[in-house]
Design a protein around this motif. Structure first.
Motif, PDB file in Angstrom:
ATOM      1  N   GLY A 123      -1.045 -17.105  -8.354  1.00 20.03           N
ATOM      2  CA  GLY A 123      -0.557 -16.389  -7.175  1.00 20.03           C
ATOM      3  C   GLY A 123       0.842 -15.830  -7.305  1.00 20.03           C
ATOM      4  O   GLY A 123       1.314 -15.142  -6.413  1.00 20.03           O
ATOM      5  N   ILE A 124       1.519 -16.131  -8.419  1.00 16.04           N
ATOM      6  CA  ILE A 124       2.842 -15.550  -8.654  1.00 16.04           C
ATOM      7  C   ILE A 124       2.794 -14.860 -10.017  1.00 16.04           C
ATOM      8  O   ILE A 124       2.579 -15.514 -11.032  1.00 16.04           O
ATOM      9  CB  ILE A 124       3.952 -16.621  -8.606  1.00 16.04           C
ATOM     10  CG1 ILE A 124       4.052 -17.173  -7.183  1.00 16.04           C
ATOM     11  CG2 ILE A 124       5.294 -16.040  -9.072  1.00 16.04           C
ATOM     12  CD1 ILE A 124       5.113 -18.211  -6.960  1.00 16.04           C
ATOM     13  N   VAL A 125       2.938 -13.538 -10.008  1.00 15.82           N
ATOM     14  CA  VAL A 125       2.782 -12.764 -11.244  1.00 15.82           C
ATOM     15  C   VAL A 125       4.104 -12.683 -12.010  1.00 15.82           C
ATOM     16  O   VAL A 125       4.162 -12.880 -13.212  1.00 15.82           O
ATOM     17  CB  VAL A 125       2.228 -11.353 -10.925  1.00 15.82           C
ATOM     18  CG1 VAL A 125       2.164 -10.499 -12.177  1.00 15.82           C
ATOM     19  CG2 VAL A 125       0.843 -11.470 -10.289  1.00 15.82           C
ATOM     20  N   THR A 153       6.751  -8.967  -7.645  1.00 12.12           N
ATOM     21  CA  THR A 153       5.449  -9.630  -7.775  1.00 12.12           C
ATOM     22  C   THR A 153       5.597 -11.159  -7.783  1.00 12.12           C
ATOM     23  O   THR A 153       4.729 -11.873  -8.287  1.00 12.12           O
ATOM     24  CB  THR A 153       4.690  -9.164  -9.038  1.00 12.12           C
ATOM     25  OG1 THR A 153       5.461  -9.504 -10.205  1.00 12.12           O
ATOM     26  CG2 THR A 153       4.415  -7.675  -9.016  1.00 12.12           C
ATOM     27  N   CYS A 154       6.691 -11.616  -7.241  1.00 10.85           N
ATOM     28  CA  CYS A 154       6.916 -13.067  -7.101  1.00 10.85           C
ATOM     29  C   CYS A 154       7.111 -13.405  -5.630  1.00 10.85           C
ATOM     30  O   CYS A 154       7.714 -14.411  -5.284  1.00 10.85           O
ATOM     31  CB  CYS A 154       8.123 -13.501  -7.919  1.00 10.85           C
ATOM     32  SG  CYS A 154       9.654 -12.711  -7.360  1.00 10.85           S
ATOM     33  N   HIS A 155       6.562 -12.541  -4.775  1.00  7.98           N
ATOM     34  CA  HIS A 155       6.701 -12.669  -3.319  1.00  7.98           C
ATOM     35  C   HIS A 155       6.072 -13.970  -2.809  1.00  7.98           C
ATOM     36  O   HIS A 155       4.961 -14.306  -3.195  1.00  7.98           O
ATOM     37  CB  HIS A 155       5.984 -11.445  -2.707  1.00  7.98           C
ATOM     38  CG  HIS A 155       5.992 -11.365  -1.232  1.00  7.98           C
ATOM     39  ND1 HIS A 155       5.044 -10.648  -0.543  1.00  7.98           N
ATOM     40  CD2 HIS A 155       6.811 -11.896  -0.288  1.00  7.98           C
ATOM     41  CE1 HIS A 155       5.290 -10.725   0.759  1.00  7.98           C
ATOM     42  NE2 HIS A 155       6.353 -11.480   0.936  1.00  7.98           N
ATOM     43  N   VAL A 156       6.795 -14.672  -1.976  1.00 10.49           N
ATOM     44  CA  VAL A 156       6.231 -15.851  -1.299  1.00 10.49           C
ATOM     45  C   VAL A 156       6.669 -15.852   0.169  1.00 10.49           C
ATOM     46  O   VAL A 156       7.656 -15.216   0.534  1.00 10.49           O
ATOM     47  CB  VAL A 156       6.689 -17.194  -1.935  1.00 10.49           C
ATOM     48  CG1 VAL A 156       6.133 -17.356  -3.340  1.00 10.49           C
ATOM     49  CG2 VAL A 156       8.206 -17.353  -1.929  1.00 10.49           C
ATOM     50  N   GLY A 175       8.890  -3.480  -1.126  1.00 13.12           N
ATOM     51  CA  GLY A 175       7.931  -2.958  -2.107  1.00 13.12           C
ATOM     52  C   GLY A 175       6.853  -3.954  -2.480  1.00 13.12           C
ATOM     53  O   GLY A 175       6.166  -3.777  -3.491  1.00 13.12           O
ATOM     54  N   THR A 176       6.664  -4.989  -1.695  1.00 20.70           N
ATOM     55  CA  THR A 176       5.653  -5.992  -2.043  1.00 20.70           C
ATOM     56  C   THR A 176       4.243  -5.471  -1.740  1.00 20.70           C
ATOM     57  O   THR A 176       4.061  -4.613  -0.873  1.00 20.70           O
ATOM     58  CB  THR A 176       5.886  -7.291  -1.233  1.00 20.70           C
ATOM     59  OG1 THR A 176       5.955  -6.960   0.153  1.00 20.70           O
ATOM     60  CG2 THR A 176       7.165  -7.983  -1.658  1.00 20.70           C
ATOM     61  N   ALA A 177       3.251  -6.010  -2.444  1.00 22.18           N
ATOM     62  CA  ALA A 177       1.861  -5.577  -2.260  1.00 22.18           C
ATOM     63  C   ALA A 177       1.349  -5.950  -0.869  1.00 22.18           C
ATOM     64  O   ALA A 177       0.624  -5.194  -0.239  1.00 22.18           O
ATOM     65  CB  ALA A 177       0.982  -6.196  -3.343  1.00 22.18           C
ATOM     66  N   GLU A 196      -1.942 -12.859  -0.604  1.00 26.41           N
ATOM     67  CA  GLU A 196      -3.296 -12.623  -1.104  1.00 26.41           C
ATOM     68  C   GLU A 196      -3.278 -11.919  -2.458  1.00 26.41           C
ATOM     69  O   GLU A 196      -4.113 -12.176  -3.320  1.00 26.41           O
ATOM     70  CB  GLU A 196      -4.015 -11.762  -0.073  1.00 26.41           C
ATOM     71  CG  GLU A 196      -5.498 -11.864  -0.164  1.00 26.41           C
ATOM     72  CD  GLU A 196      -6.152 -11.074   0.969  1.00 26.41           C
ATOM     73  OE1 GLU A 196      -5.496 -10.809   1.983  1.00 26.41           O
ATOM     74  OE2 GLU A 196      -7.326 -10.717   0.781  1.00 26.41           O
ATOM     75  N   THR A 197      -2.338 -11.015  -2.637  1.00 23.06           N
ATOM     76  CA  THR A 197      -2.201 -10.323  -3.923  1.00 23.06           C
ATOM     77  C   THR A 197      -0.738  -9.985  -4.163  1.00 23.06           C
ATOM     78  O   THR A 197       0.045  -9.897  -3.223  1.00 23.06           O
ATOM     79  CB  THR A 197      -3.078  -9.046  -3.960  1.00 23.06           C
ATOM     80  OG1 THR A 197      -2.955  -8.440  -5.243  1.00 23.06           O
ATOM     81  CG2 THR A 197      -2.659  -8.045  -2.895  1.00 23.06           C
ATOM     82  N   GLN A 198      -0.393  -9.799  -5.440  1.00 22.75           N
ATOM     83  CA  GLN A 198       0.993  -9.447  -5.791  1.00 22.75           C
ATOM     84  C   GLN A 198       1.091  -8.020  -6.319  1.00 22.75           C
ATOM     85  O   GLN A 198       2.185  -7.506  -6.507  1.00 22.75           O
ATOM     86  CB  GLN A 198       1.547 -10.408  -6.864  1.00 22.75           C
ATOM     87  CG  GLN A 198       1.702 -11.849  -6.424  1.00 22.75           C
ATOM     88  CD  GLN A 198       2.932 -12.095  -5.549  1.00 22.75           C
ATOM     89  OE1 GLN A 198       3.615 -11.175  -5.106  1.00 22.75           O
ATOM     90  NE2 GLN A 198       3.217 -13.355  -5.291  1.00 22.75           N
ATOM     91  N   VAL A 199      -0.088  -7.406  -6.587  1.00 20.32           N
ATOM     92  CA  VAL A 199      -0.039  -6.056  -7.177  1.00 20.32           C
ATOM     93  C   VAL A 199      -0.961  -5.094  -6.425  1.00 20.32           C
ATOM     94  O   VAL A 199      -1.854  -5.525  -5.707  1.00 20.32           O
ATOM     95  CB  VAL A 199      -0.448  -6.061  -8.669  1.00 20.32           C
ATOM     96  CG1 VAL A 199       0.617  -6.739  -9.495  1.00 20.32           C
ATOM     97  CG2 VAL A 199      -1.797  -6.723  -8.885  1.00 20.32           C
TER      98      VAL A 199
END
Ligand code: FES
Length: 106
Positions: free
Chosen positions: A35-37, A48-51, A74-76, A103-106
């Motif tokens: 869940g963390i890209v 892509t490390c959004h939490v 800019g998060t997914a 739910e997604t990072q990209v």
């Protein structure tokens, strides 16, 4: 020892013992937490490390930088009030932090 609890959108939680000075992102990646890209490796250029930090804990964290604030647009998955980039959250002594991955990072 600091502990980070990573919960995914389905509700499964992984509890990880963390090292002081590492980031919440590094701790996840090293321990295979899904869940963390973290495409940029922590250089604050990918988002892509959004939490989502548990609301009652989000305010206690050190304030985010202007750059982190901008990157969060800019998060997914859309940011929320408790959104942070996990590469910017440093683990501190006795930290017991709960975060949810989007739910997604990209
Ligand atoms: Fe790229 Fe956090 S890992 S912004």
């Amino acid at each position: 020892m600091p502990t980070i609890h990573y919960t995914d959108t389905a509700g499964s939680t992984v509890d990880v013992n963390a090292n002081v000075g590492d980031s919440v992102m590094e701790t996840a990646v090293r321990n295979g937490v899904p869940g963390i890209v973290a495409e940029c490796g922590g250089s604050l250029s990918c988002a892509t490390c959004h939490v989502f930090v548990r609301e009652d804990q989000a305010e206690a964290l050190p304030e985010m930088s202007e750059m982190e604030d901008e990157m969060l647009y800019g998060t997914a998955v859309d940011r929320e009030d408790c959104s942070r980039l996990s590469c910017q959250i440093k683990i501190t002594e006795d930290m017991d932090l709960h975060v949810t991955t989007p739910e997604t990072q990209v």
